[in-house]
Every structure is written in C-alpha cells, then in structure tokens.
Design a protein around this motif. Structure first.
Motif, PDB file in Angstrom:
ATOM      1  N   VAL A   9     -31.977  15.998  91.603  1.00  0.00           N
ATOM      2  CA  VAL A   9     -32.690  16.385  90.379  1.00  0.00           C
ATOM      3  C   VAL A   9     -32.858  17.905  90.323  1.00  0.00           C
ATOM      4  N   MET A  10     -33.170  18.503  91.466  1.00  0.00           N
ATOM      5  CA  MET A  10     -33.313  19.961  91.487  1.00  0.00           C
ATOM      6  C   MET A  10     -31.995  20.640  91.123  1.00  0.00           C
ATOM      7  N   GLY A  11     -30.887  20.062  91.567  1.00  0.00           N
ATOM      8  CA  GLY A  11     -29.581  20.597  91.191  1.00  0.00           C
ATOM      9  C   GLY A  11     -29.355  20.514  89.693  1.00  0.00           C
ATOM     10  N   THR A  12     -29.747  19.406  89.110  1.00  0.00           N
ATOM     11  CA  THR A  12     -29.601  19.234  87.660  1.00  0.00           C
ATOM     12  C   THR A  12     -30.464  20.233  86.904  1.00  0.00           C
ATOM     13  N   VAL A  13     -31.671  20.451  87.385  1.00  0.00           N
ATOM     14  CA  VAL A  13     -32.552  21.450  86.752  1.00  0.00           C
ATOM     15  C   VAL A  13     -31.893  22.824  86.812  1.00  0.00           C
ATOM     16  N   LEU A  15     -28.746  23.459  86.881  1.00  0.00           N
ATOM     17  CA  LEU A  15     -27.667  23.495  85.886  1.00  0.00           C
ATOM     18  C   LEU A  15     -28.212  23.818  84.511  1.00  0.00           C
ATOM     19  N   TYR A  16     -29.302  23.139  84.143  1.00  0.00           N
ATOM     20  CA  TYR A  16     -29.900  23.389  82.826  1.00  0.00           C
ATOM     21  C   TYR A  16     -30.426  24.814  82.702  1.00  0.00           C
ATOM     22  N   MET A  17     -30.814  25.389  83.833  1.00  0.00           N
ATOM     23  CA  MET A  17     -31.325  26.755  83.825  1.00  0.00           C
ATOM     24  C   MET A  17     -30.199  27.778  83.992  1.00  0.00           C
ATOM     25  N   ASN A  19     -27.987  28.121  86.412  1.00  0.00           N
ATOM     26  CA  ASN A  19     -27.858  28.652  87.764  1.00  0.00           C
ATOM     27  C   ASN A  19     -26.958  27.710  88.571  1.00  0.00           C
ATOM     28  N   PRO A  20     -25.647  27.711  88.258  1.00  0.00           N
ATOM     29  CA  PRO A  20     -24.735  26.760  88.894  1.00  0.00           C
ATOM     30  C   PRO A  20     -24.584  26.965  90.403  1.00  0.00           C
ATOM     31  N   THR A  21     -24.743  28.174  90.872  1.00  0.00           N
ATOM     32  CA  THR A  21     -24.613  28.421  92.307  1.00  0.00           C
ATOM     33  C   THR A  21     -25.693  27.673  93.080  1.00  0.00           C
ATOM     34  N   GLN A  22     -26.921  27.766  92.621  1.00  0.00           N
ATOM     35  CA  GLN A  22     -28.026  27.058  93.264  1.00  0.00           C
ATOM     36  C   GLN A  22     -27.873  25.549  93.082  1.00  0.00           C
ATOM     37  N   ALA A  23     -27.380  25.131  91.924  1.00  0.00           N
ATOM     38  CA  ALA A  23     -27.172  23.702  91.666  1.00  0.00           C
ATOM     39  C   ALA A  23     -26.210  23.122  92.695  1.00  0.00           C
ATOM     40  N   VAL A  59     -20.634  21.946  87.734  1.00  0.00           N
ATOM     41  CA  VAL A  59     -20.994  23.247  88.296  1.00  0.00           C
ATOM     42  C   VAL A  59     -19.816  24.204  88.198  1.00  0.00           C
ATOM     43  N   HIS A  60     -18.640  23.747  88.554  1.00  0.00           N
ATOM     44  CA  HIS A  60     -17.459  24.610  88.533  1.00  0.00           C
ATOM     45  C   HIS A  60     -17.074  25.013  87.102  1.00  0.00           C
TER      46      HIS A  60
END
Length: 64
Positions: A9-13, A15-17, A19-23, A59-60
């Motif tokens: 879920v944090m990864g999805t958040v 993405l929405y923000m 920040n694909p690297t952190q996702a 993400v990519h």
C-alpha cells in the motif's frame, strides 16, 4: 503477511504521489516478505509475483 500488505500500500501511495523510485523500494520489500511468508504455498507466491510484476511495470512506465 500484514507487513507485506502495508508495504504494498505504501508503494501505491508513492506512485500516486509521483515518487516511483520509492514505490519500487516498497514493492520489492513487500515481495520479499510475501515470498518468506508464503514459502509453503508456491501457487500463492507465483500469484503475488505476477501482481507485484504489474505494479513494478507501472513504476517503470512512470520513470520514463
């Protein structure tokens, strides 16, 4: 398993923000957790890998 779901879920958040690297970091950690917790059920591991693969593809795409 809950920790893996939380990381997912944090990864999805992230993405929405936008920040694909952190996702990606969160998704990869979630997959590690799933693989450890589901090691006795190879079919479930494979399903989680497919799900996480789709998320990592997103993400990519965002990184392009």
């Amino acid at each position: 398993m809950d920790y893996g779901a939380t990381l997912e879920v944090m990864g999805t958040v992230c993405l929405y923000m936008k920040n694909p690297t952190q996702a990606e970091i969160f998704y990869r950690k979630a997959l590690d957790i799933y693989e450890l917790r589901l090691e006795s059920d190879p079919e479930q591991i494979e399903e989680k890998r497919r799900e996480m693969s789709l998320l990592l593809q997103a993400v990519h795409i965002m990184n392009q």
